[in-house]
Design a protein around this motif. Structure first.
Motif, short mmCIF file in Angstrom:
data_model
loop_
_atom_site.label_atom_id
_atom_site.label_comp_id
_atom_site.label_asym_id
_atom_site.label_seq_id
_atom_site.Cartn_x
_atom_site.Cartn_y
_atom_site.Cartn_z
N GLY A 192 0.81 -1.21 0.00
CA GLY A 192 0.00 0.00 0.00
C GLY A 192 0.84 1.26 0.00
O GLY A 192 2.05 1.24 -0.30
N GLU A 193 0.23 2.37 0.34
CA GLU A 193 0.94 3.65 0.42
C GLU A 193 1.59 3.75 1.80
O GLU A 193 1.13 4.47 2.69
CB GLU A 193 -0.04 4.81 0.18
N THR A 194 2.67 3.01 1.96
CA THR A 194 3.25 2.84 3.29
C THR A 194 4.77 3.01 3.27
O THR A 194 5.40 2.99 2.20
CB THR A 194 2.94 1.42 3.81
N GLY A 195 5.33 3.12 4.46
CA GLY A 195 6.78 3.16 4.60
C GLY A 195 7.45 1.90 4.09
O GLY A 195 8.45 1.98 3.36
N PRO A 196 6.96 0.70 4.47
CA PRO A 196 7.57 -0.53 3.94
C PRO A 196 7.57 -0.60 2.42
O PRO A 196 8.50 -1.14 1.82
CB PRO A 196 6.71 -1.64 4.57
N TYR A 197 6.52 -0.07 1.78
CA TYR A 197 6.48 -0.06 0.31
C TYR A 197 7.62 0.79 -0.24
O TYR A 197 8.29 0.39 -1.21
CB TYR A 197 5.13 0.50 -0.15
N LEU A 198 7.87 1.96 0.36
CA LEU A 198 8.97 2.81 -0.08
C LEU A 198 10.32 2.10 0.15
O LEU A 198 11.20 2.10 -0.73
CB LEU A 198 8.97 4.13 0.67
N GLN A 199 10.48 1.52 1.33
CA GLN A 199 11.74 0.86 1.64
C GLN A 199 11.98 -0.34 0.73
O GLN A 199 13.11 -0.57 0.28
CB GLN A 199 11.75 0.44 3.12
N TYR A 200 10.93 -1.07 0.43
CA TYR A 200 11.07 -2.23 -0.46
C TYR A 200 11.43 -1.77 -1.87
O TYR A 200 12.26 -2.40 -2.55
CB TYR A 200 9.76 -3.03 -0.49
N THR A 201 10.82 -0.66 -2.32
CA THR A 201 11.14 -0.14 -3.65
C THR A 201 12.58 0.33 -3.72
O THR A 201 13.29 0.08 -4.70
CB THR A 201 10.19 1.01 -4.02
N TYR A 202 13.04 1.01 -2.66
CA TYR A 202 14.45 1.43 -2.65
C TYR A 202 15.36 0.21 -2.71
O TYR A 202 16.34 0.18 -3.47
CB TYR A 202 14.74 2.24 -1.38
N ALA A 203 15.06 -0.82 -1.90
CA ALA A 203 15.88 -2.03 -1.91
C ALA A 203 15.87 -2.68 -3.29
O ALA A 203 16.88 -3.23 -3.74
CB ALA A 203 15.36 -3.01 -0.85
N TYR B 36 5.23 12.70 -2.75
CA TYR B 36 6.20 12.69 -3.85
C TYR B 36 6.99 11.38 -3.85
O TYR B 36 7.20 10.76 -4.91
CB TYR B 36 7.15 13.88 -3.74
N ALA B 37 7.42 10.93 -2.67
CA ALA B 37 8.15 9.67 -2.58
C ALA B 37 7.30 8.51 -3.09
O ALA B 37 7.79 7.61 -3.80
CB ALA B 37 8.59 9.41 -1.13
N LEU B 38 6.01 8.51 -2.74
CA LEU B 38 5.11 7.45 -3.23
C LEU B 38 4.99 7.52 -4.75
O LEU B 38 5.00 6.48 -5.43
CB LEU B 38 3.74 7.59 -2.59
#
Length: 566
Positions: A438-449, A512-514
């Motif tokens: 979803g629109e979450t912190g883990p989603y951002l971290q997973y995308t960065y990884a 923006y990050a999302l």
């Protein structure tokens, strides 16, 4: 970046400065409409023509020979950049730029944030002021401001009279020594439960606070104990959240500075007596009187906040003072700023209350007076435990998984707050915050990884290390539609940062990050990045590298860590 290029192309045809045109240029809502749009409404008076006719004439001036095509769409001119000409140029400029707009030019900004009350545990409700303030600190600093964060601890006031009275009545030294904060809260709650049935409690509490203000040895000893144990507990929470402060100055710091404020108000004939208290009337401002000295002769919040503002401006030399405090204090700050203006402080226009909505947990409002509090530490522990469980299920062989779980769990809590407009109420859901899709912190971290994993695979396939220049024209229109849209989005970081600062709104950067993460995942699924074609591979890996850098920069602004693997 794109707007600057289009503005330069428009300069010969429009009687405005380049910056005026940059400010007007827009990003079309749909990619098929073009890359940049210019609205012609404000030109109608100058050219004495309809906006639609002006748009047609302007569009006719561009034939694509300079890499820019234009077409009229009603009152808009929609511009398209030649990808073969501009992809590489954009990537080169993003590589060379740190994307730090120097908006502040060294102006000093002081941010009042967090500010928990002594002798009470930090609850999930304290998260908002702490993390909104921390994000604003990072945003202002990146944009060239001289920033300082201030933890204005609630360590003074009648609440301490209540705390001491409760301790004297029911305190158990052994229990307090074992768990000082929770036992202190228990006593505070008991005071409010007993007060309606015991008319001696409130006068007793007021008497203890008078003793504290007058320097009574026993009152001071107990107050100092509560302060010391609270600071120790608070620091544990701040360490886990990755938050630090330039100044930790509680309300008590201003005790010896309030007499001067009262004297100045009296000398300026602003103080009036009202039912035994001293107030500053604000009838002309349409507000109730601002209470300065209570009927029992003790000070109150506005007195201390007046002294605080004067100290921050005169001694700490703050050019702009921000107060990240809940929206329920809106009238309080309106009154304080109005009194400062009456005192002749013309700099009060640079004082700003940055309000935020309530945080609820499962639909319930929290109150320390009634003992309805969700402990922040327990929420953080639960989030980390759940993150670890998810990691065990998805990637049990991951190295340093406990460290990653800490980053993911706490990142989920932080982002679950900051993605919301700060004025909105937040009904916090731990399950929603930890969703990897979803629109979450883990989603951002997973995308960065994911960006880092792709880069690792690309380098193994022959891609040079980060920072090595691509061959001339390596991009040359090879990013695909999804890559081009992602590349354009990466150029918007400075604009989004400026908008976030103008509105004191971290959710601008969170959104923006999302957008960047979603655009990258679309690119990842649409285009093959680590391909055998070296030219394609180099261009697409460079875009991946730029995306990872953008995500890391934005996530660090918001207080999220960036695990390399998940």
């Amino acid at each position: 970046m794109l707007q600057e290029w289009i503005a330069s192309a428009l300069e010969p045809h429009v009687p405005w400065t380049k910056q005026q045109m940059v400010d007007l240029l827009e990003i079309p809502p749909q990619p098929q409409m073009g890359d940049v749009a210019f609205p012609c409404f404000t030109l109608a008076k100058t050219f004495k023509k309809s906006p639609a006719d002006i748009a047609k004439e302007l569009a006719s001036q561009f034939d694509g020979r300079d890499g820019i095509q234009a077409e009229a769409a009603g009152p808009y001119v929609n511009f398209r950049l030649d990808r073969k000409r501009y992809e590489q140029q954009i990537m080169d400029e993003l590589t060379a730029s740190d994307q730090r707009p120097n908006l502040g030019k060294g102006e000093k900004v002081l941010i009042d944030m967090s500010s928990p009350n002594i002798a009470k545990p930090m609850g999930i409700g304290h998260l908002r002021s702490t993390m909104i303030g921390a994000a604003l600190y990072n945003m202002y600093k990146l944009a060239g401001y001289d920033v300082a964060s201030i933890n204005h601890l609630g360590d003074w006031g009648t609440q301490f009279g209540k705390q001491i009275a409760a301790y004297k009545r029911w305190g158990n030294d052994e229990a307090i020594a074992a768990n000082p904060i929770k036992e202190s809260l228990k006593l505070y709650v008991q005071f409010h439960e007993e007060a309606p049935h015991d008319e001696t409690l409130e006068p007793e509490a007021r008497d203890w606070f008078r003793k504290l203000e007058s320097g009574d040895e026993e009152a001071y000893r107990l107050w100092k104990y509560f302060v010391d144990v609270s600071l120790k507990e608070f620091q544990r929470m701040y360490d886990r959240l990755g938050v630090s402060f330039d100044y930790t100055l509680g309300e008590s710091f201003y005790n010896d500075k309030m007499d001067a404020v009262v004297d100045q108000l009296r000398d300026q004939h602003l103080l009036e007596e009202s039912e035994g208290a001293l107030v500053v009337r604000l009838d002309e401002e349409g507000m109730p009187p601002c209470l300065i000295i209570k009927t029992d002769g003790t000070t109150i919040y506005p007195t201390r906040d007046l002294a605080t503002a004067l100290y921050r401006h005169d001694v700490l030399k703050g050019d702009k003072l921000l107060y990240v405090v809940g929206g329920e204090q809106r009238l309080h700050f309106q009154q304080v700023f109005a009194v400062l203006r009456r005192m002749g402080a013309d700099w009060v226009d640079q004082c700003e209350h940055v309000p935020f909505g309530l945080m609820r947990f499962e639909g319930k409002k929290m109150s320390t007076r009634r003992g309805k509090i969700v402990y922040l530490e327990e929420v953080l522990d639960e989030a980390v435990a759940r993150a670890l469980q998810i990691i065990e299920e998805k990637n049990s062989s991951l190295e340093h998984k406990e460290e990653v779980a800490e980053a993911v769990g706490i990142g989920a809590i932080i982002f679950g707050d900051l993605k919301n407009n700060r004025l909105n109420e937040v009904d916090f859901s731990l399950e929603e915050a930890l969703n990897f899709d979803g629109e979450t912190g883990p989603y951002l971290q997973y995308t960065y990884a994911r960006t880092q994993s792709v880069l690792s695979k690309g380098r193994a396939a022959g891609e040079p290390e980060s920072g090595t220049a691509l061959p001339a024209q390596a991009a040359n229109g090879q990013l695909g539609d999804s890559g081009w849209e992602l590349l354009k989005l990466l150029t918007r970081f400075p604009d989004q940062l400026e908008r976030g600062i103008q509105n004191n709104e971290p959710s601008v950067m969170a959104r923006y990050a999302l957008d960047v993460a979603q655009a990258f995942n679309h690119f990842y699924n649409k285009e093959r990045i680590v391909t055998e074609d070296s030219s394609l591979r180099e261009a697409r890996l460079k875009l991946t590298e730029l995306t990872g850098a953008s995500l890391a920069r934005t996530m660090h602004l918001l207080g999220l860590k960036t695990p390399q693997r998940m």
